[in-house]
Design a protein around this motif. Structure first.
Motif, PDB file in Angstrom:
ATOM      1  N   ARG A 348       0.845  -1.207   0.000  1.00  0.00           N
ATOM      2  CA  ARG A 348       0.000   0.000   0.000  1.00  0.00           C
ATOM      3  C   ARG A 348       0.883   1.260   0.000  1.00  0.00           C
ATOM      4  NH1 ARG A 348      -5.216   2.088   3.241  1.00  0.00           N
ATOM      5  NH2 ARG A 348      -5.655  -0.111   3.578  1.00  0.00           N
ATOM      6  N   ALA A 349       2.000   1.211   0.732  1.00  0.00           N
ATOM      7  CA  ALA A 349       2.912   2.363   0.782  1.00  0.00           C
ATOM      8  C   ALA A 349       3.435   2.704  -0.618  1.00  0.00           C
ATOM      9  CB  ALA A 349       4.067   2.073   1.738  1.00  0.00           C
ATOM     10  N   LYS A 350       3.616   1.649  -1.427  1.00  0.00           N
ATOM     11  CA  LYS A 350       4.110   1.879  -2.800  1.00  0.00           C
ATOM     12  C   LYS A 350       3.167   2.781  -3.586  1.00  0.00           C
ATOM     13  CE  LYS A 350       6.677  -2.288  -4.173  1.00  0.00           C
ATOM     14  NZ  LYS A 350       6.466  -3.577  -4.835  1.00  0.00           N
ATOM     15  N   GLU A 351       1.859   2.694  -3.274  1.00  0.00           N
ATOM     16  CA  GLU A 351       0.890   3.552  -3.978  1.00  0.00           C
ATOM     17  C   GLU A 351       1.187   5.031  -3.709  1.00  0.00           C
ATOM     18  OE1 GLU A 351      -3.060   2.278  -2.880  1.00  0.00           O
ATOM     19  OE2 GLU A 351      -2.525   0.179  -3.278  1.00  0.00           O
ATOM     20  N   CYS A 373      19.113   6.781   5.801  1.00  0.00           N
ATOM     21  CA  CYS A 373      20.440   7.249   5.354  1.00  0.00           C
ATOM     22  C   CYS A 373      20.305   7.837   3.950  1.00  0.00           C
ATOM     23  CB  CYS A 373      21.417   6.089   5.342  1.00  0.00           C
ATOM     24  SG  CYS A 373      20.798   4.652   4.477  1.00  0.00           S
ATOM     25  N   VAL A 374      19.322   8.718   3.802  1.00  0.00           N
ATOM     26  CA  VAL A 374      19.044   9.365   2.516  1.00  0.00           C
ATOM     27  C   VAL A 374      19.209  10.874   2.723  1.00  0.00           C
ATOM     28  CG1 VAL A 374      17.451   7.537   1.806  1.00  0.00           C
ATOM     29  CG2 VAL A 374      16.570   9.523   3.049  1.00  0.00           C
ATOM     30  N   SER A 375      18.972  11.656   1.679  1.00  0.00           N
ATOM     31  CA  SER A 375      19.119  13.100   1.865  1.00  0.00           C
ATOM     32  C   SER A 375      17.994  13.621   2.760  1.00  0.00           C
ATOM     33  CB  SER A 375      19.078  13.811   0.514  1.00  0.00           C
ATOM     34  OG  SER A 375      17.781  13.703  -0.027  1.00  0.00           O
ATOM     35  N   THR A 376      18.292  14.688   3.492  1.00  0.00           N
ATOM     36  CA  THR A 376      17.267  15.287   4.356  1.00  0.00           C
ATOM     37  C   THR A 376      16.113  15.803   3.493  1.00  0.00           C
ATOM     38  OG1 THR A 376      18.987  15.870   5.925  1.00  0.00           O
ATOM     39  CG2 THR A 376      16.900  17.038   6.168  1.00  0.00           C
ATOM     40  N   GLU A 377      16.453  16.218   2.284  1.00  0.00           N
ATOM     41  CA  GLU A 377      15.423  16.688   1.346  1.00  0.00           C
ATOM     42  C   GLU A 377      14.425  15.560   1.035  1.00  0.00           C
ATOM     43  OE1 GLU A 377      17.122  17.856  -2.349  1.00  0.00           O
ATOM     44  OE2 GLU A 377      15.302  18.859  -3.017  1.00  0.00           O
ATOM     45  N   GLN A 378      14.952  14.358   0.810  1.00  0.00           N
ATOM     46  CA  GLN A 378      14.041  13.223   0.551  1.00  0.00           C
ATOM     47  C   GLN A 378      13.131  12.980   1.750  1.00  0.00           C
ATOM     48  OE1 GLN A 378      15.488   9.416  -1.105  1.00  0.00           O
ATOM     49  NE2 GLN A 378      14.032   8.343   0.200  1.00  0.00           N
ATOM     50  N   ILE A 379      13.711  13.076   2.952  1.00  0.00           N
ATOM     51  CA  ILE A 379      12.914  12.862   4.169  1.00  0.00           C
ATOM     52  C   ILE A 379      11.786  13.909   4.195  1.00  0.00           C
ATOM     53  CG2 ILE A 379      12.935  12.963   6.709  1.00  0.00           C
ATOM     54  CD1 ILE A 379      14.743  10.739   6.065  1.00  0.00           C
ATOM     55  N   GLU A 380      12.149  15.164   3.998  1.00  0.00           N
ATOM     56  CA  GLU A 380      11.151  16.238   4.094  1.00  0.00           C
ATOM     57  C   GLU A 380      10.079  16.087   3.010  1.00  0.00           C
ATOM     58  OE1 GLU A 380      13.907  19.466   4.167  1.00  0.00           O
ATOM     59  OE2 GLU A 380      13.830  19.612   6.361  1.00  0.00           O
ATOM     60  N   ASN A 381      10.505  15.777   1.803  1.00  0.00           N
ATOM     61  CA  ASN A 381       9.535  15.632   0.709  1.00  0.00           C
ATOM     62  C   ASN A 381       8.604  14.437   0.876  1.00  0.00           C
ATOM     63  OD1 ASN A 381      10.648  17.875  -0.431  1.00  0.00           O
ATOM     64  ND2 ASN A 381      11.896  16.758  -1.929  1.00  0.00           N
ATOM     65  N   SER A 382       9.069  13.444   1.627  1.00  0.00           N
ATOM     66  CA  SER A 382       8.262  12.222   1.776  1.00  0.00           C
ATOM     67  C   SER A 382       7.172  12.367   2.837  1.00  0.00           C
ATOM     68  CB  SER A 382       9.160  11.045   2.152  1.00  0.00           C
ATOM     69  OG  SER A 382       9.617  11.182   3.491  1.00  0.00           O
ATOM     70  N   LEU A 383       7.269  13.394   3.677  1.00  0.00           N
ATOM     71  CA  LEU A 383       6.357  13.471   4.830  1.00  0.00           C
ATOM     72  C   LEU A 383       4.875  13.515   4.436  1.00  0.00           C
ATOM     73  CD1 LEU A 383       8.384  15.692   7.326  1.00  0.00           C
ATOM     74  CD2 LEU A 383       8.305  13.203   7.139  1.00  0.00           C
ATOM     75  N   PRO A 384       4.497  14.324   3.399  1.00  0.00           N
ATOM     76  CA  PRO A 384       3.077  14.304   3.019  1.00  0.00           C
ATOM     77  C   PRO A 384       2.609  12.905   2.606  1.00  0.00           C
ATOM     78  CG  PRO A 384       4.226  16.171   2.006  1.00  0.00           C
ATOM     79  CD  PRO A 384       5.267  15.327   2.647  1.00  0.00           C
ATOM     80  N   ALA A 385       3.482  12.136   1.976  1.00  0.00           N
ATOM     81  CA  ALA A 385       3.101  10.776   1.568  1.00  0.00           C
ATOM     82  C   ALA A 385       2.881   9.893   2.798  1.00  0.00           C
ATOM     83  CB  ALA A 385       4.173  10.191   0.656  1.00  0.00           C
ATOM     84  N   PHE A 386       3.764  10.031   3.809  1.00  0.00           N
ATOM     85  CA  PHE A 386       3.571   9.257   5.044  1.00  0.00           C
ATOM     86  C   PHE A 386       2.268   9.665   5.729  1.00  0.00           C
ATOM     87  CE2 PHE A 386       8.234   8.265   5.024  1.00  0.00           C
ATOM     88  CZ  PHE A 386       8.120   6.900   5.177  1.00  0.00           C
ATOM     89  N   LEU A 389      -0.625   8.175   3.754  1.00  0.00           N
ATOM     90  CA  LEU A 389      -0.698   6.723   3.986  1.00  0.00           C
ATOM     91  C   LEU A 389      -1.385   6.443   5.323  1.00  0.00           C
ATOM     92  CD1 LEU A 389       0.121   3.774   3.256  1.00  0.00           C
ATOM     93  CD2 LEU A 389       2.352   4.237   4.322  1.00  0.00           C
ATOM     94  N   ALA A 390      -0.995   7.194   6.350  1.00  0.00           N
ATOM     95  CA  ALA A 390      -1.623   7.011   7.671  1.00  0.00           C
ATOM     96  C   ALA A 390      -3.113   7.334   7.594  1.00  0.00           C
ATOM     97  CB  ALA A 390      -0.932   7.898   8.706  1.00  0.00           C
ATOM     98  N   GLU A 391      -3.440   8.404   6.877  1.00  0.00           N
ATOM     99  CA  GLU A 391      -4.862   8.792   6.756  1.00  0.00           C
ATOM    100  C   GLU A 391      -5.671   7.718   6.038  1.00  0.00           C
ATOM    101  OE1 GLU A 391      -4.150  13.633   6.903  1.00  0.00           O
ATOM    102  OE2 GLU A 391      -4.599  12.692   4.978  1.00  0.00           O
ATOM    103  N   SER A 392      -5.012   7.035   5.098  1.00  0.00           N
ATOM    104  CA  SER A 392      -5.737   5.977   4.370  1.00  0.00           C
ATOM    105  C   SER A 392      -6.113   4.831   5.301  1.00  0.00           C
ATOM    106  CB  SER A 392      -4.886   5.472   3.185  1.00  0.00           C
ATOM    107  OG  SER A 392      -3.911   4.545   3.632  1.00  0.00           O
TER     108      SER A 392
END
Ligand code: PLP
Length: 395
Positions: A348-351, A373-386, A389-392
């Motif tokens: 589901r996370a892949k969606e 162990c990724v860029s901080t930018e990737q972490i920040e950009n991924s937050l809306p997706a997380f 996913l939780a809301e789903s």
């Protein structure tokens, strides 16, 4: 015609490698920055300046033997002494070059050590969650991997379960702290108790039980947490170390085995390590990088980036309704999946273009591992997706 076991291992890739490959394909399809790949433990922090300086100097010096020649099978004596001096300075041990065997990373350190120790019918204990390759390495020696669950409240050692898991067939215990995948650092109190149990069981069964301590993340700790040096707590200790994470050199394949000078018949153990290295073809680790790490003893990549990533991710995910233990070390966040089946959760996370590893093969169903162990930018950009996913899941 073929070894069915090897065919199976080569055909069924690990779930981590599967996701890593999927990430590459997906990035090619929709763009590098659209996919939040948290699958593999590939350090994003560059190797420290010392590494590139050493490479440049060595190339300039142009000594063909230092650059590309064979070293002793167990590694260059000067490097082994340099590591011994560094470890002794850090931990008050009394090791010499003769206690060290240079390897192509922790995977080789573990494979060699297990091969050196294992006899027919032996068992090796590890604690869940654990690095899944332990099963491969242990079973490759013909031994059995016995998995003892950690205390589910904090992933420290469940000492009663540990004691119950030791039998007369137990040859060794594999401990990994800071831990992949939980990020937990085993407390000094937990170490002392575990070692006390080992001492008792050695006496009871009348043979040594070895502590194999897998330490690629030793230097990756946050907030001044102490990682006890196991040789100072238990004599029959063998350290499996790697520079893959501490110097951000996973592709260069360089690490070592250290046999404690206080281990029973340590010279025999060391000789068996050399024999196992020979039998497995793990002799003479890459010369150039032996020389590089010799010049970079005591240097570590800038781990403050990982600490920042950990804080951002941990704070956001717990706010969104995920449950996870705040890791003190390594660069993994271990998160309870929002449904029972972690595989289904990872799908589901892949969606949401989030690639997180289901932890069933780590011996802990119901969890996923996020490698931060990724860029901080990737972490920040991924937050809306997380968050989405939780809301789903109605969080
Ligand atoms: N042990 C653990 C716990 C690991 O996480 C890894 C790699 O991620 C290894 C061993 C293997 O390390 P290396 O790349 O040095 O072989």
């Amino acid at each position: 015609m073929l070894s069915q076991k090897m065919l199976e291992l080569g055909t069924n890739r690990s779930v981590i490698r599967d996701l890593f490959e999927y990430a590459k394909e997906r990035k090619a399809e929709i763009g590098e920055d659209k996919v939040f790949d948290f699958s593999i433990g590939n350090p994003s922090v560059p190797a420290p300046a010392c590494v590139h300086q050493a490479v440049e100097e060595l190339i300039r010096e142009g000594d063909p033997v230092l650059l590309h020649g064979y070293t002793s099978a167990q590694g260059d004596a000067g490097l082994r002494q340099a590591i011994a001096d560094y470890v002794n300075g850090q931990h008050g041990t009394a090791l010499t070059a003769d206690h060290f065997y240079i390897t192509v990373g922790a995977a080789a350190s573990l494979s060699i050590t297990l091969k050196a120790l294992a006899e027919e019918g032996d068992e090796f204990i590890t604690f869940a969650p654990f690095f899944p390759e332990y099963r491969v390495f242990v079973e490759n020696t013909g031994s059995k991997l016995v998995v003892v669950n950690s205390d589910p409240k904090d992933f420290q050692i469940d000492q009663r379960a540990f004691e119950a898991g030791i039998t007369e067939h137990t040859k060794g215990v594999i401990l990994n702290s800071p831990n992949n995948p939980s990020g937990v650092v085993i407390s000094e109190e937990g170490i002392r108790e575990m070692c006390g149990i080992l001492e008792k069981k050695q006496k009871e069964y009348g043979h040594p039980i070895f502590l194999i301590t897998d330490e690629p993340y030793r230097e990756l700790v946050y907030g001044g947490v102490k990682v006890p040096y196991l040789m100072n707590y238990y004599d029959n200790t063998i350290v499996c170390y790697s520079y893959s994470k501490s110097l951000s050199l996973p592709g260069e394949r360089i690490g070592y085995i250290a046999v404690s000078d206080r281990a029973v018949q340590w010279k025999q153990i060391y000789a068996a390590v050399c024999g196992a290295g020979r039998a497995l073809g793990y002799v003479c680790a890459p010369s150039l990088f032996q020389q590089v790490v010799k010049r970079c003893q005591g240097v570590t990549s800038d781990v403050s980036v990982y600490e920042r990533n950990r804080d951002i991710l941990y704070n956001a995910l717990t706010e969104y309704g995920y449950r996870c233990i705040k890791p003190d070390g390594a660069f993994y966040l271990f998160v309870e999946a929002l449904e029972k089946d972690a595989g289904a959760f990872s799908e589901r996370a892949k969606e949401y273009e989030l690639l997180v590893v289901p932890a069933d093969s780590f011996g802990t169903p119901g969890f996923v591992r996020i490698s931060y162990c990724v860029s901080t930018e990737q972490i920040e950009n991924s937050l809306p997706a997380f968050r989405a996913l939780a809301e789903s899941y109605g969080r």
